[in-house]
Design an enzyme around this catalytic site. Structure first.
Site, mmCIF file in Angstrom:
data_model
loop_
_atom_site.group_PDB
_atom_site.id
_atom_site.type_symbol
_atom_site.label_atom_id
_atom_site.label_comp_id
_atom_site.label_asym_id
_atom_site.label_seq_id
_atom_site.Cartn_x
_atom_site.Cartn_y
_atom_site.Cartn_z
ATOM 1 N N GLU A 40 37.880 6.109 -56.717
ATOM 2 C CA GLU A 40 37.634 7.000 -55.856
ATOM 3 C C GLU A 40 38.360 8.084 -55.780
ATOM 4 O O GLU A 40 39.200 9.090 -55.124
ATOM 5 C CB GLU A 40 36.812 6.504 -54.846
ATOM 6 C CG GLU A 40 36.453 7.525 -54.102
ATOM 7 C CD GLU A 40 36.194 6.988 -52.560
ATOM 8 O OE1 GLU A 40 36.285 6.441 -51.790
ATOM 9 O OE2 GLU A 40 36.451 7.678 -51.386
ATOM 10 N N ARG A 44 38.433 16.742 -52.642
ATOM 11 C CA ARG A 44 39.552 16.755 -51.374
ATOM 12 C C ARG A 44 40.629 18.778 -51.598
ATOM 13 O O ARG A 44 41.212 18.696 -51.187
ATOM 14 C CB ARG A 44 40.127 16.303 -50.655
ATOM 15 C CG ARG A 44 39.442 15.497 -49.397
ATOM 16 C CD ARG A 44 39.771 13.957 -48.933
ATOM 17 N NE ARG A 44 39.646 13.101 -48.303
ATOM 18 C CZ ARG A 44 40.201 12.391 -47.884
ATOM 19 N NH1 ARG A 44 41.736 11.926 -47.443
ATOM 20 N NH2 ARG A 44 39.414 11.062 -47.750
ATOM 21 N N THR A 68 34.553 11.367 -50.374
ATOM 22 C CA THR A 68 34.346 12.975 -49.558
ATOM 23 C C THR A 68 33.199 13.664 -49.813
ATOM 24 O O THR A 68 33.539 15.285 -50.356
ATOM 25 C CB THR A 68 35.752 13.959 -49.485
ATOM 26 O OG1 THR A 68 37.027 12.718 -49.427
ATOM 27 C CG2 THR A 68 35.846 14.545 -47.843
ATOM 28 N N LYS A 125 30.016 1.517 -46.220
ATOM 29 C CA LYS A 125 31.394 2.305 -46.142
ATOM 30 C C LYS A 125 31.351 1.976 -44.312
ATOM 31 O O LYS A 125 31.581 2.929 -43.511
ATOM 32 C CB LYS A 125 32.395 3.571 -46.606
ATOM 33 C CG LYS A 125 33.683 3.653 -45.730
ATOM 34 C CD LYS A 125 33.635 5.469 -46.715
ATOM 35 C CE LYS A 125 35.439 6.307 -45.611
ATOM 36 N NZ LYS A 125 36.415 6.566 -47.187
HETATM 37 C C1 3PG Z 1 39.637 8.436 -46.266
HETATM 38 O O1 3PG Z 1 39.164 8.537 -46.797
HETATM 39 O O2 3PG Z 1 41.072 8.891 -46.419
HETATM 40 C C2 3PG Z 1 40.224 6.864 -46.641
HETATM 41 O O3 3PG Z 1 39.545 6.336 -45.853
HETATM 42 C C3 3PG Z 1 41.745 6.510 -46.869
HETATM 43 O O4 3PG Z 1 41.947 6.323 -45.669
HETATM 44 P P1 3PG Z 1 43.785 5.455 -45.531
HETATM 45 O O5 3PG Z 1 44.329 7.048 -46.203
HETATM 46 O O6 3PG Z 1 43.642 5.208 -44.544
HETATM 47 O O7 3PG Z 1 43.396 4.057 -46.878
#
Ligand code: 3PG
Length: 208
Positions: A40, A44, A68, A125
């Protein structure tokens, strides 16, 4: 590929925030070498789209998706890039399960879960998993929502992932711990492969 096929390929989906295009392919190859084949790439950073294109073209064996995704245009953009799936931290108003590319929407409450089911989704999720009830919440969702399956993400680590993966309504977990920012910055791909191998070994117990 349906979302359930994507999510069942590996017990952990790495959530990647990639700052440099040059990191995309070696990072993807390091994760796939360790057995994590579903990647994934979050929207960002300014180079996210370029990273996705490179990974799709050059990382053999990878199933590449976009994370995201927070509006319909981003879902369409991911589809146009050739992504196999998309992930959102929440429900996107108006978006349904049918669409240009599979979408894994985020939910944090039963009310959101009900809205997601009404929009045709059956995989979600849980986000941010450790903040909105963790494994206890997912266990509590099993009886009223037997049709819903989850990929908890947010605060998941190698230490607490087994607790999630032991639940019958958890297909896999997501997390960034397999690709630490310092390892990516330093090009320490061997460390990332080791973390991926450890994560790929987090099998679901047979009788969860
Ligand atoms: C995110 O969207 O940043 C994920 O949920 C990852 O979360 P984490 O950094 O706590 O694994």
């Amino acid at each position: 590929m349906k979302i359930e096929e994507v999510l069942s390929r590996a017990p952990v989906i790495p959530v990647l925030v990639i700052e440099e295009v040059g990191h995309a392919v070696p990072l993807g190859r390091a994760l796939v070498a360790g057995g994590l084949t579903v990647l994934e790439v979050t929207f960002r950073t300014p180079v996210a789209s370029a990273c996705i294109e490179r990974m799709i073209a050059e990382v053999e064996g990878a199933v590449v998706g976009a994370g995201t995704v927070i509006d319909p245009a981003m879902r369409q953009a991911a589809a146009d890039l050739g992504c196999a799936f998309t992930v959102s931290p929440g429900l996107i108003e108006g978006e349904r399960a049918e669409g240009p590319v599979p979408l894994l929407p985020g939910i944090a409450t039963p009310t959101e879960l009900i809205a997601g089911l009404a929009a045709g989704f059956d995989h979600f999720k849980l986000f941010p998993a450790n903040v909105v009830g963790g494994a206890g919440a997912l266990k509590a969702y099993q009886s009223p929502f037997p049709q819903a399956k989850f990929c908890p993400t947010g605060g998941v680590t190698a230490a607490n992932a087994p607790e999630y993966l032991a639940l019958s309504n958890v297909v896999c977990v997501g997390g960034s711990w397999v690709a630490p920012a310092d390892a990516v910055r330093d090009g320490d791909w061997d460390r990332i492969t080791r973390l991926a191998r450890e994560a790929a070994g987090l099998r679901r117990p047979v009788a969860a």
